[in-house]
Design a protein around this motif. Structure first.
Motif, short mmCIF file in Angstrom:
data_model
loop_
_atom_site.label_atom_id
_atom_site.label_comp_id
_atom_site.label_asym_id
_atom_site.label_seq_id
_atom_site.Cartn_x
_atom_site.Cartn_y
_atom_site.Cartn_z
N SER A 81 0.69 -1.26 -0.05
CA SER A 81 0.06 -0.06 0.09
C SER A 81 0.91 1.26 -0.11
N ALA A 97 -2.83 4.53 -1.22
CA ALA A 97 -3.85 4.15 -0.69
C ALA A 97 -5.15 3.84 -1.84
N SER A 143 2.43 -1.08 4.38
CA SER A 143 2.59 0.25 4.00
C SER A 143 3.90 0.35 3.51
N TYR A 161 3.96 5.44 4.28
CA TYR A 161 3.52 6.27 5.08
C TYR A 161 3.19 5.68 6.52
N ILE A 190 -1.48 6.39 6.47
CA ILE A 190 -2.15 5.61 5.29
C ILE A 190 -3.80 5.38 5.50
N ASP A 202 2.60 -1.01 9.09
CA ASP A 202 3.85 -0.25 8.78
C ASP A 202 5.07 -0.54 9.20
#
Ligand SMILES: Cc1ncc(COP(=O)(O)O)c(C=O)c1O
Length: 342
Positions: free
Chosen positions: A194, A197, A220, A223, A228, A258
């Motif tokens: 991702s 988004a 992610s 971000y 995100i 993340d």
């Protein structure tokens, strides 16, 4: 339920459903039913997730009588080069605002891979310094072009992740849902990279529309989790407004990790390269160091720890990135000698 979705104008760049295949060797190793959705093999340029967004974005550009388009991203942006390729197909001129978002200065990164592809497509490129906001650079460059040529190119935001572009991943989710059905898969978790988004938001809304029981797990690569997640949420809300969907709590459907960003966007660490290695050694599938390599690392860790996030059927979405890989030629020797990677 998805009849309203069909009304949105689309330029059919992808001619058929992308492959949905079992990952036999990994399934055997981890004793979980593993599948891969090959959006890297969609038949347009070097493939990748951006083509799906561009089917809708370029249809909108056409409706707006555009003769040129502009977008942007990092120097090795897959989105930028894919836009330039797809624009060619429609006879549109392309302009790209490329930001030095990744601190890699070597010659391969600066001129090979997507940069080379942009050149082959005759895209006009303007480079912007580190720290510049991509969407602001696109806007600034668009204004300069308007002053020079008298008309403003059609603007596509970073990653093509606005409400129109994200329709492409609603369509992808409907496609995956029907492939799951054909294979008798009733529920699944899906892991993917991702970035801006749009892929994640489109998938979430698309699986909802399809009535498919799929948990979307975003890895992610840019971000932190709050940022995100908020970006995905806003796009889900905009999509549901566009489609007239009410009373859905999108926030509870958003799941992002993340921990795989590592040293930063576009900077692969040792674990990313090891994961790329495992992809090649087990399934002969090539992942890239910026997006899919990190997401595949996430999937492997979930499998190793037998995470409850993984359901009995798990799908990995291959979103492309092969061309960007060619900008990282310097890395492999350095990994072996354990020197600084950058
Ligand atoms: C290869 C690849 N995978 C994944 C992504 C992330 O997609 P999104 O920006 O829709 O989150 C990108 C975005 O540039 C990409 O190029």
């Amino acid at each position: 339920m998805n009849h309203k979705f069909e009304i949105f104008p689309r330029v059919p760049l992808i001619q058929q459903a992308t492959p949905f295949l079992p990952l036999d060797r990994l399934t055997e190793l981890f004793n979980v039913s593993l599948w891969i959705k090959r959006d890297d093999m969609n038949g347009v340029g070097a493939g990748g997730n951006k083509v799906r967004k561009l089917e809708y974005l370029l249809a909108d550009a056409k409706q707006n009588n555009a003769s040129a388009i502009i977008t942007g991203g990092g120097v090795q942006s897959n989105h930028a080069s894919t836009t330039a390729i797809c624009a060619k197909r429609l006879g549109l001129k392309s302009y790209l605002a490329l930001v030095a978002a990744v601190p890699i200065e070597n010659e391969h990164y600066q001129s090979n891979g997507n940069v080379f592809l942009n050149q082959l497509c005759n895209a006009e490129i303007k480079r912007f310094p580190k720290g510049s906001n991509v969407n602001k650079c696109i806007e600034q460059y668009a204004q300069e072009i308007e002053k020079l040529t008298g008309s403003k190119p059609y603007e596509i935001c970073m990653g093509g992740s606005n409400v129109i572009g994200s329709l492409g991943y609603i369509k992808a989710a409907l496609e995956i849902a029907s492939q799951m059905k054909a294979h008798g898969i009733k529920f699944a978790s899906l892991v993917h990279a991702s970035g801006s988004a749009g892929t994640q938001a489109g998938l979430i809304v698309g699986f909802y529309l399809a009535g498919a029981d799929v948990d979307v797990l975003g890895c992610s690569v840019v971000y932190d989790k709050p940022k995100i997640s908020q970006m995905v949420l806003e796009l889900c809300q905009q999509l549901s407004q566009l489609l007239g969907i009410t009373n859905v709590n999108w926030a509870e459907k958003i799941n992002v990790n993340d921990s795989y960003i590592g040293d930063g966007y576009g900077l692969p660490g040792k674990a990313t390269w090891e994961s790329i290695d495992i992809g090649i050694e087990t399934e002969s599938i090539i992942f890239d160091p910026c997006y899919t390599g990190k997401a595949f690392n996430y999937l492997l860790d979930l499998l190793r720890e037998q995470s409850s996030l993984l359901r009995k059927n798990t799908i990995f979405l291959h979103t492309g990135g092969m061309v960007g890989l060619m900008g990282y030629q310097n890395f492999t020797q350095k990994i072996q000698s354990d020197q600084s990677l950058y």
